[in-house]
Motif scaffolding. Structure first.
Motif, PDB file in Angstrom:
ATOM      1  N   ASP A  45      10.933 -36.305 -45.243  1.00 21.19           N
ATOM      2  CA  ASP A  45      11.903 -35.651 -44.317  1.00 21.19           C
ATOM      3  C   ASP A  45      11.923 -35.634 -42.865  1.00 21.19           C
ATOM      4  OD1 ASP A  45      13.768 -33.794 -43.222  1.00 21.19           O
ATOM      5  OD2 ASP A  45      12.687 -31.826 -43.535  1.00 21.19           O
ATOM      6  N   LEU A  46      12.849 -36.219 -41.896  1.00 17.67           N
ATOM      7  CA  LEU A  46      12.685 -36.723 -40.871  1.00 17.67           C
ATOM      8  C   LEU A  46      13.236 -35.682 -39.903  1.00 17.67           C
ATOM      9  CD1 LEU A  46      13.951 -40.170 -40.867  1.00 17.67           C
ATOM     10  CD2 LEU A  46      11.601 -39.533 -40.591  1.00 17.67           C
ATOM     11  N   TYR A  47      13.429 -34.357 -40.413  1.00 21.20           N
ATOM     12  CA  TYR A  47      13.931 -33.291 -39.434  1.00 21.20           C
ATOM     13  C   TYR A  47      13.110 -32.312 -39.236  1.00 21.20           C
ATOM     14  CZ  TYR A  47      17.833 -31.216 -37.150  1.00 21.20           C
ATOM     15  OH  TYR A  47      19.014 -30.249 -36.429  1.00 21.20           O
ATOM     16  N   LYS A  48      13.070 -31.712 -38.212  1.00 24.03           N
ATOM     17  CA  LYS A  48      12.224 -30.302 -38.009  1.00 24.03           C
ATOM     18  C   LYS A  48      13.146 -29.317 -38.667  1.00 24.03           C
ATOM     19  CE  LYS A  48       9.571 -30.597 -34.971  1.00 24.03           C
ATOM     20  NZ  LYS A  48       8.588 -30.597 -33.370  1.00 24.03           N
ATOM     21  N   ASP A  49      12.434 -28.209 -39.405  1.00 21.86           N
ATOM     22  CA  ASP A  49      13.139 -27.143 -40.009  1.00 21.86           C
ATOM     23  C   ASP A  49      13.510 -26.288 -39.053  1.00 21.86           C
ATOM     24  OD1 ASP A  49      12.449 -28.260 -42.564  1.00 21.86           O
ATOM     25  OD2 ASP A  49      10.745 -27.006 -42.637  1.00 21.86           O
ATOM     26  N   GLY A  50      14.797 -25.432 -39.448  1.00 19.24           N
ATOM     27  CA  GLY A  50      15.461 -24.444 -38.472  1.00 19.24           C
ATOM     28  C   GLY A  50      14.900 -23.171 -38.753  1.00 19.24           C
ATOM     29  N   PHE A  51      15.271 -22.259 -37.825  1.00 21.19           N
ATOM     30  CA  PHE A  51      14.568 -21.051 -37.915  1.00 21.19           C
ATOM     31  C   PHE A  51      14.848 -20.223 -39.187  1.00 21.19           C
ATOM     32  CE2 PHE A  51      14.756 -21.793 -33.408  1.00 21.19           C
ATOM     33  CZ  PHE A  51      13.437 -21.620 -33.148  1.00 21.19           C
ATOM     34  N   PHE A  52      15.923 -20.291 -39.491  1.00 19.50           N
ATOM     35  CA  PHE A  52      16.430 -19.553 -40.816  1.00 19.50           C
ATOM     36  C   PHE A  52      16.543 -20.161 -42.103  1.00 19.50           C
ATOM     37  CE2 PHE A  52      18.290 -17.647 -37.111  1.00 19.50           C
ATOM     38  CZ  PHE A  52      17.589 -16.483 -36.761  1.00 19.50           C
ATOM     39  N   ARG A  53      16.581 -21.344 -42.017  1.00 15.79           N
ATOM     40  CA  ARG A  53      16.703 -22.266 -43.300  1.00 15.79           C
ATOM     41  C   ARG A  53      16.083 -23.534 -43.205  1.00 15.79           C
ATOM     42  NH1 ARG A  53      21.129 -26.108 -43.931  1.00 15.79           N
ATOM     43  NH2 ARG A  53      22.177 -26.015 -41.742  1.00 15.79           N
ATOM     44  N   ARG A  54      16.000 -24.163 -44.308  1.00 14.37           N
ATOM     45  CA  ARG A  54      15.248 -25.609 -44.163  1.00 14.37           C
ATOM     46  C   ARG A  54      16.552 -26.713 -43.967  1.00 14.37           C
ATOM     47  NH1 ARG A  54      12.358 -29.275 -48.870  1.00 14.37           N
ATOM     48  NH2 ARG A  54      11.722 -30.871 -47.507  1.00 14.37           N
ATOM     49  N   VAL A  55      16.124 -27.748 -43.175  1.00 17.26           N
ATOM     50  CA  VAL A  55      17.237 -28.819 -42.746  1.00 17.26           C
ATOM     51  C   VAL A  55      16.455 -29.973 -42.983  1.00 17.26           C
ATOM     52  CG1 VAL A  55      18.573 -29.728 -41.200  1.00 17.26           C
ATOM     53  CG2 VAL A  55      18.134 -27.181 -40.927  1.00 17.26           C
ATOM     54  N   THR A  56      17.155 -30.739 -43.547  1.00 15.20           N
ATOM     55  CA  THR A  56      16.501 -31.885 -43.967  1.00 15.20           C
ATOM     56  C   THR A  56      17.357 -33.168 -43.657  1.00 15.20           C
ATOM     57  OG1 THR A  56      17.507 -31.974 -46.124  1.00 15.20           O
ATOM     58  CG2 THR A  56      15.181 -31.127 -46.175  1.00 15.20           C
ATOM     59  N   ARG A  57      16.518 -34.281 -43.522  1.00 10.85           N
ATOM     60  CA  ARG A  57      17.264 -35.605 -42.941  1.00 10.85           C
ATOM     61  C   ARG A  57      16.452 -36.771 -43.825  1.00 10.85           C
ATOM     62  NH1 ARG A  57      20.464 -32.292 -41.915  1.00 10.85           N
ATOM     63  NH2 ARG A  57      21.583 -32.163 -39.800  1.00 10.85           N
ATOM     64  N   TYR A  58      17.219 -37.586 -44.653  1.00 14.57           N
ATOM     65  CA  TYR A  58      16.545 -38.794 -45.130  1.00 14.57           C
ATOM     66  C   TYR A  58      17.177 -40.022 -44.736  1.00 14.57           C
ATOM     67  CZ  TYR A  58      14.461 -35.148 -48.029  1.00 14.57           C
ATOM     68  OH  TYR A  58      13.720 -33.999 -48.433  1.00 14.57           O
ATOM     69  N   LEU A  59      16.479 -41.034 -44.654  1.00 12.52           N
ATOM     70  CA  LEU A  59      16.980 -42.236 -44.165  1.00 12.52           C
ATOM     71  C   LEU A  59      17.243 -43.251 -45.508  1.00 12.52           C
ATOM     72  CD1 LEU A  59      17.190 -43.770 -41.406  1.00 12.52           C
ATOM     73  CD2 LEU A  59      15.023 -44.923 -41.859  1.00 12.52           C
ATOM     74  N   CYS A  60      18.336 -43.834 -45.207  1.00 10.71           N
ATOM     75  CA  CYS A  60      19.100 -44.487 -46.606  1.00 10.71           C
ATOM     76  C   CYS A  60      19.208 -46.016 -46.102  1.00 10.71           C
ATOM     77  CB  CYS A  60      20.282 -43.984 -47.149  1.00 10.71           C
ATOM     78  SG  CYS A  60      19.937 -42.348 -47.784  1.00 10.71           S
ATOM     79  N   HIS A  61      19.045 -46.996 -46.724  1.00  9.35           N
ATOM     80  CA  HIS A  61      19.591 -48.380 -46.407  1.00  9.35           C
ATOM     81  C   HIS A  61      19.911 -49.152 -47.581  1.00  9.35           C
ATOM     82  CE1 HIS A  61      16.211 -50.109 -48.530  1.00  9.35           C
ATOM     83  NE2 HIS A  61      15.337 -48.965 -47.974  1.00  9.35           N
ATOM     84  N   SER A  62      20.706 -50.167 -47.197  1.00  4.00           N
ATOM     85  CA  SER A  62      21.613 -50.894 -48.251  1.00  4.00           C
ATOM     86  C   SER A  62      21.229 -52.242 -47.927  1.00  4.00           C
ATOM     87  CB  SER A  62      23.145 -50.404 -48.537  1.00  4.00           C
ATOM     88  OG  SER A  62      23.785 -51.452 -49.440  1.00  4.00           O
ATOM     89  N   LYS A  63      21.508 -53.226 -49.040  1.00  2.00           N
ATOM     90  CA  LYS A  63      21.438 -54.596 -48.775  1.00  2.00           C
ATOM     91  C   LYS A  63      22.701 -55.269 -49.624  1.00  2.00           C
ATOM     92  CE  LYS A  63      16.410 -54.880 -49.064  1.00  2.00           C
ATOM     93  NZ  LYS A  63      15.220 -55.750 -49.542  1.00  2.00           N
ATOM     94  N   THR A  64      23.944 -54.440 -49.538  1.00  2.00           N
ATOM     95  CA  THR A  64      25.065 -55.011 -50.172  1.00  2.00           C
ATOM     96  C   THR A  64      26.315 -54.301 -49.426  1.00  2.00           C
ATOM     97  OG1 THR A  64      24.941 -53.234 -51.809  1.00  2.00           O
ATOM     98  CG2 THR A  64      24.082 -55.276 -52.390  1.00  2.00           C
ATOM     99  N   GLU A  65      26.137 -53.179 -48.693  1.00  2.00           N
ATOM    100  CA  GLU A  65      27.220 -52.529 -48.080  1.00  2.00           C
ATOM    101  C   GLU A  65      26.962 -52.868 -46.790  1.00  2.00           C
ATOM    102  OE1 GLU A  65      29.293 -50.946 -50.063  1.00  2.00           O
ATOM    103  OE2 GLU A  65      28.062 -51.529 -51.632  1.00  2.00           O
ATOM    104  N   GLY A  66      28.126 -52.551 -45.737  1.00  2.00           N
ATOM    105  CA  GLY A  66      28.043 -52.779 -44.430  1.00  2.00           C
ATOM    106  C   GLY A  66      29.299 -53.757 -44.271  1.00  2.00           C
ATOM    107  N   TYR A  67      29.208 -54.259 -43.083  1.00  3.72           N
ATOM    108  CA  TYR A  67      30.288 -55.359 -42.348  1.00  3.72           C
ATOM    109  C   TYR A  67      29.928 -56.618 -42.975  1.00  3.72           C
ATOM    110  CZ  TYR A  67      31.663 -51.883 -39.255  1.00  3.72           C
ATOM    111  OH  TYR A  67      32.076 -50.753 -38.794  1.00  3.72           O
ATOM    112  N   MET A  68      30.935 -57.172 -43.621  1.00  4.77           N
ATOM    113  CA  MET A  68      30.788 -58.722 -44.246  1.00  4.77           C
ATOM    114  C   MET A  68      30.094 -59.611 -43.457  1.00  4.77           C
ATOM    115  SD  MET A  68      33.482 -60.971 -46.631  1.00  4.77           S
ATOM    116  CE  MET A  68      33.682 -59.436 -47.649  1.00  4.77           C
ATOM    117  N   GLY A  69      29.080 -60.334 -43.658  1.00 10.37           N
ATOM    118  CA  GLY A  69      28.547 -61.244 -43.218  1.00 10.37           C
ATOM    119  C   GLY A  69      27.576 -60.859 -42.116  1.00 10.37           C
ATOM    120  N   TYR A  70      27.415 -59.659 -41.922  1.00 10.00           N
ATOM    121  CA  TYR A  70      26.256 -58.922 -40.842  1.00 10.00           C
ATOM    122  C   TYR A  70      25.008 -58.522 -41.681  1.00 10.00           C
ATOM    123  CZ  TYR A  70      29.730 -58.674 -37.238  1.00 10.00           C
ATOM    124  OH  TYR A  70      30.601 -58.909 -36.106  1.00 10.00           O
TER     125      TYR A  70
END
Length: 305
Positions: A45-70
């Motif tokens: 988890d790359l996010y620092k938790d909030g005061f009242f609830r847990r906040v999460t952030r996860y990194l994702c990557h793809s090798k097929t999506e995105g702009y064609m040819g980039y």
């Protein structure tokens, strides 16, 4: 068993798109979430938790999506108030919930056309204990006590289309179609578009073209009824729009000439008024004409209700 063996092999294909999600269940299709750290196998988890609830952030990557040819060429971590580096795209929102991705720091990546890339990013890992990138990886920076690293690699050649599927080996037609343009005949012919095929009768001449026989006069107009309105059915009208050939375009007869100031300059031997675009490097062209498509990406990533 073969599937497990295939998954165990290193995937050196370049990453084409990177995103951030709030929940692991919200990882988009064809994306891989970096859910565990590489060195201790704990929550990434790359996010620092909030005061009242847990906040999460996860990194994702793809090798097929995105702009064609980039492909992704580089990854950076910048402060929230820093200007966006030239050529980089900032991940501002989570792709699954549309929330702000991070606070104080932001992750950005640079995606360029494959033929313009100097390197490719083939893998992304997160370290929870070590502050040094493993062998073969490059340290990006630190977020919430975790270090992000990516694996650089060479730029692979672009995939080439299968030539065998471009044209069938045999065709029921008496002529072959050349993808580069033109028609080739296997049975000979007169060089027409469809060799070996001749019409059963000659095609009619277009309006205004040559006439093989005498032209018959048009039938006379019926007598007009004096008491009837001018546009009544008794006053028939004829369409003569095709008697003088096909209609011309709106630009017919408009001359296309060079600007007179350039004509005078060339006649006098002076080239001072003729603009000289000059040569630009790849980085100069990218800096001047780069467009990040951030607005378009935000629109596509917004959840639909």
């Amino acid at each position: 068993m073969m599937r497990d063996l295939y998954n165990a092999l290193p995937d050196d294909r370049p990453i084409t798109s990177i995103s951030v999600v709030e929940e692991l269940a919200g990882c988009p299709v064809n994306y891989t979430a970096v859910s565990k750290t590489h060195d201790q196998d704990i929550d990434a988890d790359l996010y620092k938790d909030g005061f009242f609830r847990r906040v999460t952030r996860y990194l994702c990557h793809s090798k097929t999506e995105g702009y064609m040819g980039y492909i992704v060429e580089n990854i950076l971590i910048i402060n929230d108030r820093d200007c966006r580096p030239t050529g980089f795209t900032i991940i501002e929102q989570t792709q699954d919930t549309g929330q702000k991705a991070f606070k104080k720091k932001q992750i950005c990546y640079k995606a360029v056309p494959r033929h313009m890339a100097s390197q490719s990013v083939t893998d992304i890992i997160i370290l929870s204990r070590s502050k040094v990138a493993p062998e073969g990886f490059t340290l990006v920076g630190e977020m919430n006590g975790l270090c992000i690293c990516y694996k650089p690699g060479p730029v692979p050649p672009a995939p080439t289309p299968n030539k065998s599927s471009a044209q069938p080996s045999s065709s029921p037609l008496p002529y072959g179609v050349n993808p580069a343009g033109g028609v080739s005949s296997s049975t000979g012919g007169n060089g027409a578009l469809y060799p070996g095929l001749s019409p059963s009768r000659p095609a009619p001449q277009p309006p205004g073209g040559p006439v093989s026989g005498p032209l018959s006069p048009p039938p006379p107009l019926p007598p007009r009824n004096i008491g009837a309105p001018y546009n009544s059915p008794s006053h028939a009208s004829r369409d003569t729009s095709t008697l003088y050939g096909p209609p011309q375009s709106a630009l017919f007869g408009v001359p296309f000439t060079l600007n007179q100031k350039y004509v005078k300059s060339s006649q006098n031997g002076s080239t001072s008024n003729i603009p000289n675009p000059g040569k630009k490097s790849r980085q100069q062209v990218e800096d001047e004409y780069y467009y990040s498509f951030t607005l378009e990406q935000d629109v596509l990533q917004r959840p639909t209700s």
